[in-house]
Design an enzyme around this catalytic site. Structure first.
Site, PDB file in Angstrom:
ATOM      1  N   GLY A 139      30.714  63.646 -42.463  1.00 44.06           N
ATOM      2  CA  GLY A 139      32.139  63.906 -42.430  1.00 44.06           C
ATOM      3  C   GLY A 139      32.729  63.819 -41.044  1.00 44.06           C
ATOM      4  O   GLY A 139      32.136  63.279 -40.116  1.00 44.06           O
ATOM      5  N   ALA A 140      33.948  64.355 -40.897  1.00 46.20           N
ATOM      6  CA  ALA A 140      34.730  64.199 -39.656  1.00 46.20           C
ATOM      7  C   ALA A 140      34.800  62.721 -39.316  1.00 46.20           C
ATOM      8  O   ALA A 140      34.430  62.282 -38.231  1.00 46.20           O
ATOM      9  CB  ALA A 140      34.136  65.024 -38.522  1.00 46.20           C
TER      10      ALA A 140
ATOM     11  N   GLY B   2      34.294  54.165 -37.006  1.00 41.13           N
ATOM     12  CA  GLY B   2      32.936  53.690 -37.211  1.00 41.13           C
ATOM     13  C   GLY B   2      32.463  53.923 -38.633  1.00 41.13           C
ATOM     14  O   GLY B   2      31.836  53.039 -39.248  1.00 41.13           O
ATOM     15  N   HIS B   3      32.752  55.099 -39.173  1.00 47.91           N
ATOM     16  CA  HIS B   3      32.408  55.377 -40.567  1.00 47.91           C
ATOM     17  C   HIS B   3      33.167  54.443 -41.509  1.00 47.91           C
ATOM     18  O   HIS B   3      32.600  53.924 -42.480  1.00 47.91           O
ATOM     19  CB  HIS B   3      32.773  56.824 -40.936  1.00 47.91           C
ATOM     20  CG  HIS B   3      31.983  57.864 -40.211  1.00 47.91           C
ATOM     21  ND1 HIS B   3      32.553  58.712 -39.306  1.00 47.91           N
ATOM     22  CD2 HIS B   3      30.665  58.203 -40.281  1.00 47.91           C
ATOM     23  CE1 HIS B   3      31.637  59.539 -38.833  1.00 47.91           C
ATOM     24  NE2 HIS B   3      30.479  59.250 -39.406  1.00 47.91           N
TER      25      HIS B   3
ATOM     26  N   GLN C 258      18.697  69.173 -40.316  1.00 47.94           N
ATOM     27  CA  GLN C 258      18.504  68.267 -39.186  1.00 47.94           C
ATOM     28  C   GLN C 258      19.053  68.823 -37.883  1.00 47.94           C
ATOM     29  O   GLN C 258      18.997  68.151 -36.850  1.00 47.94           O
ATOM     30  CB  GLN C 258      19.110  66.895 -39.477  1.00 47.94           C
ATOM     31  CG  GLN C 258      20.624  66.837 -39.530  1.00 47.94           C
ATOM     32  CD  GLN C 258      21.111  65.482 -40.012  1.00 47.94           C
ATOM     33  OE1 GLN C 258      20.935  65.124 -41.173  1.00 47.94           O
ATOM     34  NE2 GLN C 258      21.725  64.709 -39.112  1.00 47.94           N
TER      35      GLN C 258
ATOM     36  N   LYS D  44      24.839  53.167 -33.638  1.00 51.99           N
ATOM     37  CA  LYS D  44      24.847  54.217 -32.614  1.00 51.99           C
ATOM     38  C   LYS D  44      23.642  55.145 -32.748  1.00 51.99           C
ATOM     39  O   LYS D  44      23.124  55.647 -31.761  1.00 51.99           O
ATOM     40  CB  LYS D  44      26.147  55.030 -32.688  1.00 51.99           C
ATOM     41  CG  LYS D  44      26.272  56.056 -31.559  1.00 51.99           C
ATOM     42  CD  LYS D  44      27.599  56.770 -31.604  1.00 51.99           C
ATOM     43  CE  LYS D  44      27.668  57.751 -32.748  1.00 51.99           C
ATOM     44  NZ  LYS D  44      26.766  58.920 -32.519  1.00 51.99           N
ATOM     45  N   ASP D  45      23.200  55.357 -33.986  1.00 50.91           N
ATOM     46  CA  ASP D  45      22.004  56.172 -34.224  1.00 50.91           C
ATOM     47  C   ASP D  45      20.795  55.239 -34.413  1.00 50.91           C
ATOM     48  O   ASP D  45      20.169  55.209 -35.471  1.00 50.91           O
ATOM     49  CB  ASP D  45      22.214  57.051 -35.457  1.00 50.91           C
ATOM     50  CG  ASP D  45      23.338  58.052 -35.250  1.00 50.91           C
ATOM     51  OD1 ASP D  45      23.173  58.945 -34.411  1.00 50.91           O
ATOM     52  OD2 ASP D  45      24.384  57.916 -35.914  1.00 50.91           O
TER      53      ASP D  45
ATOM     54  N   GLN E 259      17.494  56.794 -35.486  1.00 52.76           N
ATOM     55  CA  GLN E 259      17.596  57.273 -36.860  1.00 52.76           C
ATOM     56  C   GLN E 259      17.445  56.115 -37.842  1.00 52.76           C
ATOM     57  O   GLN E 259      16.743  56.230 -38.850  1.00 52.76           O
ATOM     58  CB  GLN E 259      18.939  57.971 -37.073  1.00 52.76           C
ATOM     59  CG  GLN E 259      19.206  58.361 -38.520  1.00 52.76           C
ATOM     60  CD  GLN E 259      20.507  59.114 -38.674  1.00 52.76           C
ATOM     61  OE1 GLN E 259      20.582  60.305 -38.385  1.00 52.76           O
ATOM     62  NE2 GLN E 259      21.551  58.425 -39.108  1.00 52.76           N
TER      63      GLN E 259
ATOM     64  N   MET F 287      32.345  55.802 -30.740  1.00 52.35           N
ATOM     65  CA  MET F 287      33.011  56.748 -31.628  1.00 52.35           C
ATOM     66  C   MET F 287      31.982  57.701 -32.238  1.00 52.35           C
ATOM     67  O   MET F 287      30.903  57.291 -32.664  1.00 52.35           O
ATOM     68  CB  MET F 287      33.764  56.008 -32.720  1.00 52.35           C
ATOM     69  CG  MET F 287      34.985  55.292 -32.203  1.00 52.35           C
ATOM     70  SD  MET F 287      36.058  54.682 -33.530  1.00 52.35           S
ATOM     71  CE  MET F 287      37.397  53.999 -32.547  1.00 52.35           C
TER      72      MET F 287
END
EC number: 6.3.2.1
Length: 282
Positions: free
Chosen positions: A31-32, A36-37, A61, A149-150, A153, A184
């Site tokens: 969320g938020a 990028g999302h 996490q 960005k991750d 992950q 972002m």
């Protein structure tokens, strides 16, 4: 856009879609949401008939209770952003819905999680793998979308998919940046004005380091220069800067032909922890 709050409801929704011959894309988020999302949702919409976005701040996490408490939560605003970009169903579960009992299974990703984020956030990738596995089981997507960005992950999730034979494709989308280069992130909204003004230095350091890598400057020299540049800004407290093989994530003492290099960093700005990376083609 349908709002789903239970695992059973999500399973029924995607099963109906599959039986109708529709493809299902999954965009897991906490969320938020930012641009990028939304790029991930748009990419999923371009590929899939149904696009499921999850909003769930996953407690397992976080190894910092204060970071979990302060993580921004704005589900109503997120929902307003999602429908225009192609989200067909929004999954907003409670913690008990996702974890009806504490998870006791433990994931071990070996060398992939012994560096960078894994070294500095013990247990982080176990929590990521646990919740992502659950979401994959709930939604049974054909494709799942994550941001570059991750980078670490995404690498861990690709290993998870391979090891557990999940029948899906992991799609990685490029990092979306502010006009001044800052990657972002949902955490950016927590930055004080002074810290926000200093934050673009993270990307500037990565760009300078990438230029040196392309010139063949030895990794040890590149790392030393980058760390020194970060330390010169008093509002930034570097946590790590690593030059690693983009697939294995292992730190490099030298470059290998035809192997991509990833530059990764983490830093604190006024109590807000940010990460970023750049990939340099081999």
């Amino acid at each position: 856009m349908q709002i789903l709050t239970t695992a059973a409801g999500l399973q029924a929704y995607t099963e109906q879609a599959r039986q109708a011959g529709k493809s299902v894309g999954l965009v897991p988020t906490m969320g938020a949401l930012h641009a990028g999302h939304l790029q991930l949702v748009q990419a999923a919409r371009a590929d899939c008939d149904e696009v499921i976005v999850t909003l769930f701040v996953n407690p397992t996490q976080f190894n910092n209770a204060e970071d979990f408490r302060l993580y921004p939560r704005v589900p109503e605003a997120d929902a307003v952003l999602l429908e225009p970009v192609g989200c067909t169903a929004l999954f907003v579960p409670s913690v008990p819905e996702v974890y009806p009992q504490p998870a006791v299974l433990r994931f071990d990703f070996g060398s992939l999680e012994q560096v960078m984020e894994g070294a500095h956030r013990p247990g982080h990738f176990n929590g990521v793998a646990t919740v992502v596995s659950k979401l994959f089981h709930f939604a049974r997507p054909h494709r799942a979308y994550f941001g570059q960005k991750d980078w670490q992950q995404v690498t861990v999730i690709r290993q998870l998919v391979a090891d557990l034979s999940f029948d899906l494709e992991v799609v990685t989308c490029p990092t979306i940046r502010e006009p001044d280069g800052l990657a972002m992130s949902s955490r950016n909204r927590r930055l004080a004005p002074e810290a926000r003004a200093a934050a673009p230095l993270l990307h500037q350091v990565l760009e300078a380091a990438a230029a040196e890598v392309r010139q063949g400057v030895p990794p040890s020299q590149v790392k030393a220069s980058a760390e020194a540049a970060l330390r010169r800004e008093p509002l930034i407290t570097p946590e790590y800067f690593e030059i690693a093989d983009a697939q294995t994530l292992q730190p490099l003492a030298d470059y290998a032909a035809d192997r991509d290099v990833v530059l990764c960093l983490a830093a604190h700005l006024g109590g807000v922890r940010l990460i970023d990376n750049l990939v340099v083609a081999g």
